[in-house]
Design a protein around this motif. Structure first.
Motif, PDB file in Angstrom:
ATOM      1  N   ARG A   6       0.847  -1.203   0.000  1.00 44.94           N
ATOM      2  CA  ARG A   6       0.000   0.000   0.000  1.00 44.94           C
ATOM      3  C   ARG A   6       0.877   1.245   0.000  1.00 44.94           C
ATOM      4  NH1 ARG A   6      -2.278   3.803  -0.826  1.00 44.94           N
ATOM      5  NH2 ARG A   6      -4.079   4.705   0.179  1.00 44.94           N
ATOM      6  N   TYR A   7       1.902   1.266   0.835  1.00 44.81           N
ATOM      7  CA  TYR A   7       2.804   2.400   0.927  1.00 44.81           C
ATOM      8  C   TYR A   7       3.532   2.635  -0.400  1.00 44.81           C
ATOM      9  CZ  TYR A   7       6.709   5.325   2.312  1.00 44.81           C
ATOM     10  OH  TYR A   7       7.624   6.336   2.392  1.00 44.81           O
ATOM     11  N   ALA A   8       3.964   1.556  -1.039  1.00 47.43           N
ATOM     12  CA  ALA A   8       4.721   1.667  -2.286  1.00 47.43           C
ATOM     13  C   ALA A   8       3.843   2.016  -3.483  1.00 47.43           C
ATOM     14  CB  ALA A   8       5.456   0.352  -2.556  1.00 47.43           C
ATOM     15  N   GLY A   9       2.519   2.000  -3.299  1.00 44.63           N
ATOM     16  CA  GLY A   9       1.620   2.329  -4.382  1.00 44.63           C
ATOM     17  C   GLY A   9       1.320   1.146  -5.295  1.00 44.63           C
ATOM     18  N   GLU A  16      -7.391  -4.154  -1.422  1.00 37.32           N
ATOM     19  CA  GLU A  16      -6.692  -4.654  -2.605  1.00 37.32           C
ATOM     20  C   GLU A  16      -5.380  -5.339  -2.213  1.00 37.32           C
ATOM     21  OE1 GLU A  16      -4.517  -2.902  -6.606  1.00 37.32           O
ATOM     22  OE2 GLU A  16      -6.004  -1.655  -5.589  1.00 37.32           O
ATOM     23  N   ALA A  17      -4.646  -4.733  -1.283  1.00 39.89           N
ATOM     24  CA  ALA A  17      -3.379  -5.312  -0.829  1.00 39.89           C
ATOM     25  C   ALA A  17      -3.597  -6.634  -0.097  1.00 39.89           C
ATOM     26  CB  ALA A  17      -2.648  -4.319   0.070  1.00 39.89           C
ATOM     27  N   LEU A  18      -4.620  -6.686   0.750  1.00 41.09           N
ATOM     28  CA  LEU A  18      -4.920  -7.928   1.474  1.00 41.09           C
ATOM     29  C   LEU A  18      -5.351  -9.029   0.506  1.00 41.09           C
ATOM     30  CD1 LEU A  18      -6.765  -6.401   4.535  1.00 41.09           C
ATOM     31  CD2 LEU A  18      -4.597  -7.650   4.610  1.00 41.09           C
ATOM     32  N   ALA A  19      -6.143  -8.688  -0.482  1.00 42.30           N
ATOM     33  CA  ALA A  19      -6.603  -9.672  -1.458  1.00 42.30           C
ATOM     34  C   ALA A  19      -5.430 -10.194  -2.295  1.00 42.30           C
ATOM     35  CB  ALA A  19      -7.674  -9.067  -2.363  1.00 42.30           C
ATOM     36  N   LEU A  20      -4.561  -9.311  -2.733  1.00 43.46           N
ATOM     37  CA  LEU A  20      -3.391  -9.728  -3.512  1.00 43.46           C
ATOM     38  C   LEU A  20      -2.497 -10.635  -2.678  1.00 43.46           C
ATOM     39  CD1 LEU A  20      -1.558  -9.594  -5.995  1.00 43.46           C
ATOM     40  CD2 LEU A  20      -0.602  -7.470  -5.063  1.00 43.46           C
ATOM     41  N   PHE A  21      -2.261 -10.258  -1.441  1.00 41.17           N
ATOM     42  CA  PHE A  21      -1.439 -11.081  -0.555  1.00 41.17           C
ATOM     43  C   PHE A  21      -2.071 -12.459  -0.372  1.00 41.17           C
ATOM     44  CE2 PHE A  21      -0.090 -12.458   3.738  1.00 41.17           C
ATOM     45  CZ  PHE A  21       1.272 -12.518   3.508  1.00 41.17           C
ATOM     46  N   TYR A  40      -4.987  -3.506  11.281  1.00 42.25           N
ATOM     47  CA  TYR A  40      -3.793  -2.693  11.091  1.00 42.25           C
ATOM     48  C   TYR A  40      -3.636  -2.281   9.632  1.00 42.25           C
ATOM     49  CZ  TYR A  40       0.958  -1.117  10.707  1.00 42.25           C
ATOM     50  OH  TYR A  40       2.057  -0.360  10.421  1.00 42.25           O
ATOM     51  N   ALA A  41      -3.847  -3.212   8.723  1.00 40.93           N
ATOM     52  CA  ALA A  41      -3.726  -2.889   7.294  1.00 40.93           C
ATOM     53  C   ALA A  41      -4.701  -1.775   6.918  1.00 40.93           C
ATOM     54  CB  ALA A  41      -3.972  -4.130   6.441  1.00 40.93           C
ATOM     55  N   HIS A  42      -5.923  -1.834   7.457  1.00 37.00           N
ATOM     56  CA  HIS A  42      -6.902  -0.785   7.170  1.00 37.00           C
ATOM     57  C   HIS A  42      -6.545   0.532   7.857  1.00 37.00           C
ATOM     58  CE1 HIS A  42      -9.414  -4.176   5.765  1.00 37.00           C
ATOM     59  NE2 HIS A  42      -9.775  -3.265   4.890  1.00 37.00           N
ATOM     60  N   TYR A  43      -6.092   0.476   9.111  1.00 35.84           N
ATOM     61  CA  TYR A  43      -5.663   1.700   9.802  1.00 35.84           C
ATOM     62  C   TYR A  43      -4.540   2.374   9.018  1.00 35.84           C
ATOM     63  CZ  TYR A  43      -7.965  -0.063  14.089  1.00 35.84           C
ATOM     64  OH  TYR A  43      -8.841  -0.530  15.017  1.00 35.84           O
ATOM     65  N   TYR A  44      -3.565   1.576   8.603  1.00 37.55           N
ATOM     66  CA  TYR A  44      -2.425   2.124   7.882  1.00 37.55           C
ATOM     67  C   TYR A  44      -2.857   2.705   6.536  1.00 37.55           C
ATOM     68  CZ  TYR A  44       2.288   2.630   6.128  1.00 37.55           C
ATOM     69  OH  TYR A  44       3.445   3.147   5.633  1.00 37.55           O
ATOM     70  N   GLY A  45      -3.738   2.009   5.847  1.00 33.93           N
ATOM     71  CA  GLY A  45      -4.249   2.519   4.577  1.00 33.93           C
ATOM     72  C   GLY A  45      -4.974   3.835   4.735  1.00 33.93           C
ATOM     73  N   ARG A  46      -5.797   3.934   5.786  1.00 37.46           N
ATOM     74  CA  ARG A  46      -6.505   5.201   6.035  1.00 37.46           C
ATOM     75  C   ARG A  46      -5.522   6.309   6.396  1.00 37.46           C
ATOM     76  NH1 ARG A  46     -10.495   1.840   8.430  1.00 37.46           N
ATOM     77  NH2 ARG A  46      -9.700   2.265  10.509  1.00 37.46           N
ATOM     78  N   SER A  47      -4.487   5.954   7.149  1.00 34.49           N
ATOM     79  CA  SER A  47      -3.474   6.946   7.508  1.00 34.49           C
ATOM     80  C   SER A  47      -2.778   7.482   6.260  1.00 34.49           C
ATOM     81  CB  SER A  47      -2.446   6.320   8.451  1.00 34.49           C
ATOM     82  OG  SER A  47      -1.385   7.201   8.676  1.00 34.49           O
ATOM     83  N   LEU A  48      -2.445   6.597   5.341  1.00 36.67           N
ATOM     84  CA  LEU A  48      -1.812   7.045   4.094  1.00 36.67           C
ATOM     85  C   LEU A  48      -2.751   7.929   3.290  1.00 36.67           C
ATOM     86  CD1 LEU A  48       0.026   3.825   2.875  1.00 36.67           C
ATOM     87  CD2 LEU A  48       1.043   5.880   3.856  1.00 36.67           C
ATOM     88  N   SER A  49      -4.025   7.557   3.228  1.00 32.64           N
ATOM     89  CA  SER A  49      -4.996   8.348   2.470  1.00 32.64           C
ATOM     90  C   SER A  49      -5.199   9.715   3.098  1.00 32.64           C
ATOM     91  CB  SER A  49      -6.329   7.612   2.395  1.00 32.64           C
ATOM     92  OG  SER A  49      -6.186   6.422   1.668  1.00 32.64           O
TER      93      SER A  49
END
Length: 80
Positions: A6-9, A16-21, A40-49
């Motif tokens: 998610r961070y790397a774009g 999407e990242a969880l599904a790909l993983f 955590y993945a969702h928290y981090y994604g929201r933080s990036l957004s």
């Protein structure tokens, strides 16, 4: 790994990242099943957004308190 993607774009959202993983790691698509890791993945994604348009020179966050209700017992050195 999904957070890094998610961070790397590589992925545009936490889902999407969880599904790909999941597709890359397992045959059934369930790469991450632990609820805290999914959160955590969702928290981090929201933080990036939320920070996508923020100024890079914004003030750092201050951790004011850490509350530990119980300590894990591993049977080493401590007894209760």
């Amino acid at each position: 790994i999904p957070a890094c993607w998610r961070y790397a774009g590589i992925c545009q959202s936490a889902d999407e990242a969880l599904a790909l993983f999941g597709r890359m790691r397992t045959y059934n698509g369930k790469g991450v099943t632990i609820p805290s890791q999914i959160r955590y993945a969702h928290y981090y994604g929201r933080s990036l957004s939320a920070n996508a348009h923020a100024n890079a020179a914004c003030a750092p966050l201050l951790l004011e308190r850490v509350r530990i209700l119980t300590l894990p017992s591993h049977g080493i050195g401590f007894s209760s």
